[in-house]
Design an enzyme around this catalytic site. Structure first.
Site, PDB file in Angstrom:
ATOM      1  CE  LYS A  43      45.063  40.425  33.732  1.00  0.00           C
ATOM      2  NZ  LYS A  43      44.223  41.193  32.755  1.00  0.00           N
ATOM      3  CD1 TRP A  48      50.696  52.281  34.974  1.00  0.00           C
ATOM      4  CD2 TRP A  48      51.172  50.620  36.422  1.00  0.00           C
ATOM      5  NE1 TRP A  48      51.144  52.846  36.143  1.00  0.00           N
ATOM      6  CE2 TRP A  48      51.433  51.864  37.035  1.00  0.00           C
ATOM      7  CE3 TRP A  48      51.394  49.442  37.136  1.00  0.00           C
ATOM      8  CZ2 TRP A  48      51.914  51.941  38.346  1.00  0.00           C
ATOM      9  CZ3 TRP A  48      51.868  49.532  38.439  1.00  0.00           C
ATOM     10  CH2 TRP A  48      52.119  50.756  39.039  1.00  0.00           C
ATOM     11  CE  LYS A 102      47.724  43.516  25.353  1.00  0.00           C
ATOM     12  NZ  LYS A 102      46.458  43.783  26.080  1.00  0.00           N
ATOM     13  CG  HIS A 104      50.026  39.139  26.251  1.00  0.00           C
ATOM     14  ND1 HIS A 104      50.580  40.038  27.129  1.00  0.00           N
ATOM     15  CD2 HIS A 104      48.687  39.351  26.299  1.00  0.00           C
ATOM     16  CE1 HIS A 104      49.620  40.773  27.664  1.00  0.00           C
ATOM     17  NE2 HIS A 104      48.457  40.377  27.177  1.00  0.00           N
ATOM     18  CB  SER A 134      46.103  39.420  37.830  1.00  0.00           C
ATOM     19  OG  SER A 134      45.607  40.388  36.964  1.00  0.00           O
ATOM     20  CE  LYS A 257      41.210  42.599  46.010  1.00  0.00           C
ATOM     21  NZ  LYS A 257      41.529  41.656  47.094  1.00  0.00           N
TER      22      LYS A 257
HETATM   23  S1  PPS Z   1      46.554  42.202  30.072  1.00  0.00           S
HETATM   24  O1  PPS Z   1      45.142  41.751  29.947  1.00  0.00           O
HETATM   25  O2  PPS Z   1      47.480  41.065  30.022  1.00  0.00           O
HETATM   26  O3  PPS Z   1      46.915  43.239  29.112  1.00  0.00           O
HETATM   27  O4  PPS Z   1      46.622  42.789  31.554  1.00  0.00           O
HETATM   28  P1  PPS Z   1      47.760  43.742  32.126  1.00  0.00           P
HETATM   29  O5  PPS Z   1      47.452  45.137  31.738  1.00  0.00           O
HETATM   30  O6  PPS Z   1      49.103  43.210  31.803  1.00  0.00           O
HETATM   31  O7  PPS Z   1      47.585  43.555  33.690  1.00  0.00           O
HETATM   32  C1  PPS Z   1      46.426  43.939  34.387  1.00  0.00           C
HETATM   33  C2  PPS Z   1      46.845  44.104  35.829  1.00  0.00           C
HETATM   34  O8  PPS Z   1      47.563  45.360  35.978  1.00  0.00           O
HETATM   35  C3  PPS Z   1      46.904  46.151  36.958  1.00  0.00           C
HETATM   36  N1  PPS Z   1      47.078  47.577  36.637  1.00  0.00           N
HETATM   37  C4  PPS Z   1      47.619  48.459  37.483  1.00  0.00           C
HETATM   38  N2  PPS Z   1      48.120  48.314  38.721  1.00  0.00           N
HETATM   39  C5  PPS Z   1      48.569  49.427  39.351  1.00  0.00           C
HETATM   40  N3  PPS Z   1      48.532  50.670  38.798  1.00  0.00           N
HETATM   41  C6  PPS Z   1      48.044  50.864  37.554  1.00  0.00           C
HETATM   42  N4  PPS Z   1      47.991  52.065  37.017  1.00  0.00           N
HETATM   43  C7  PPS Z   1      47.562  49.717  36.842  1.00  0.00           C
HETATM   44  N5  PPS Z   1      47.009  49.520  35.617  1.00  0.00           N
HETATM   45  C8  PPS Z   1      46.733  48.204  35.514  1.00  0.00           C
HETATM   46  C9  PPS Z   1      45.456  45.693  36.850  1.00  0.00           C
HETATM   47  O9  PPS Z   1      44.705  46.127  37.962  1.00  0.00           O
HETATM   48  C10 PPS Z   1      45.652  44.197  36.773  1.00  0.00           C
HETATM   49  O10 PPS Z   1      46.111  43.623  37.995  1.00  0.00           O
HETATM   50  P2  PPS Z   1      45.135  43.029  39.132  1.00  0.00           P
HETATM   51  O11 PPS Z   1      46.059  42.370  40.113  1.00  0.00           O
HETATM   52  O12 PPS Z   1      44.214  42.042  38.466  1.00  0.00           O
HETATM   53  O13 PPS Z   1      44.423  44.200  39.718  1.00  0.00           O
END
Ligand code: PPS
Length: 294
Positions: A43, A48, A102, A104, A134, A257
């Site tokens: 998370k 991203w 990827k 973790h 998250s 979010k």
């Molecule tokens: S995972 O399942 O561990 O691979 O998740 P991960 O991708 O690390 O994290 C998911 C959170 O990243 C937010 N997210 C973004 N935020 C802003 N901009 C962009 N482009 C973006 N892409 C992914 C995603 O919304 C999750 O955070 P939260 O707080 O739950 O919204």
């Protein structure tokens, strides 16, 4: 595998049972010198960073980017085969180089071959309060993870590190790990060097005027493509193409979010106080500071 999995101890790190079972193969994974490892605590912004890096790797928003789901373009190293998705180690075998990988896994569990081959690594970190919120919502849409219970249950489980939370408690935010901090390359120079994305070799000289325009157009395109709203609506990045036995976005969205400070809508005053105390105690040895609000 369609049901909630047991949590198993893998060299001191709590992982779901299928990751425990496949770990022997993960450990022996043979990295290639031009592999790029994207390593995060769950998370932290993995998806991203993957999208940004893949867009750079492909030189823009190519057909591959717009037609292949992110989880197939950038295999999840320690994930075993589930539903129609092959195991990360198998997907990687058939991928052309340079591969994005990827993980973790905390530093000490990353396969040795990544270090032997001198692979480039991008470590992404996010403030722990927003990670916790998250991760709570992610548990609700991920049938293989333990039952999250209420927010209060989840908060307790994460903070106490009682092993019911995958990758466990605060101190397993690997980059900040108290125990490993002093000798852990994640947390020293490697972190800053690796975060430079190592695009220097892959990009033409930016001082050439025509190339400068091309690069800025390309960057604008990538910035737009990787904005929260675009990624939320894009089936290739919003996890709607993920087998529902792994992540079921019909329950609620993966792209939730994307904000800094959403934790304020969930932490009680007492929980915030407790979190701050634990954080100070466990992170005492790190000088890294994160913004928990903007
Ligand atoms: S995972 O399942 O561990 O691979 O998740 P991960 O991708 O690390 O994290 C998911 C959170 O990243 C937010 N997210 C973004 N935020 C802003 N901009 C962009 N482009 C973006 N892409 C992914 C995603 O919304 C999750 O955070 P939260 O707080 O739950 O919204």
């Amino acid at each position: 595998v369609t049901s909630r999995q047991r949590i198993c101890d893998v060299k001191g790190v709590p992982l779901i049972s299928s990751m425990h079972e496949i770990f022997g193969r993960v450990e022996k994974f043979q990295a290639k010198a031009d592999d790029i490892l994207i390593a995060t605590y769950p998370k932290a912004g993995t998806t991203w960073m993957i999208e940004i890096m893949d867009s750079i790797r492909q030189g823009g928003i190519t057909k591959e980017i717009t037609t292949i789901p992110s989880h197939e373009r950038t295999p999840f190293l320690e994930l075993s085969s589930m539903g129609t998705l092959p195991a990360g180690v198998d997907l990687l075998k058939d991928m052309p180089s340079p591969r994005l990988v990827k993980t973790h896994l905390p530093f000490q569990l990353v396969p040795q071959s990544f270090w032997d081959k001198g692979c480039k690594v991008i470590y992404v970190a996010r403030n722990a309060k927003d990670i916790l919120v998250s991760y709570f919502f992610f548990h609700k849409i991920t049938p293989i993870l333990p039952h999250a219970g209420t927010w209060d249950d989840f908060f307790e489980s994460f903070l106490s590190g009682n092993g019911e939370c995958v990758h466990s408690d605060l101190s397993s935010l690997s980059v900040l790990d108290d125990q490993h901090h002093r000798q852990d390359p994640w947390s020293h120079s490697a972190l800053l060097l690796l975060l430079l994305l190592h695009i220097d070799g892959s990009f033409p000289h930016p001082r050439a005027p025509r190339l400068k325009v091309l690069i800025s157009v390309l960057l604008m395109e990538i910035v737009k493509h990787t904005s929260f709203n675009m990624m939320k609506d894009n089936p290739m990045t919003n996890f709607s193409r993920m087998p529902t036995c792994i992540v079921d976005v019909r329950i609620s969205p993966f792209m939730r979010k994307g904000q800094v400070g959403d934790w304020k809508n969930h932490f009680t005053v007492a929980q915030n106080q407790r979190f701050e105390e634990e954080y100070r105690r466990r992170m005492a040895k790190t000088s890294l500071r994160f913004r928990t609000e903007l």
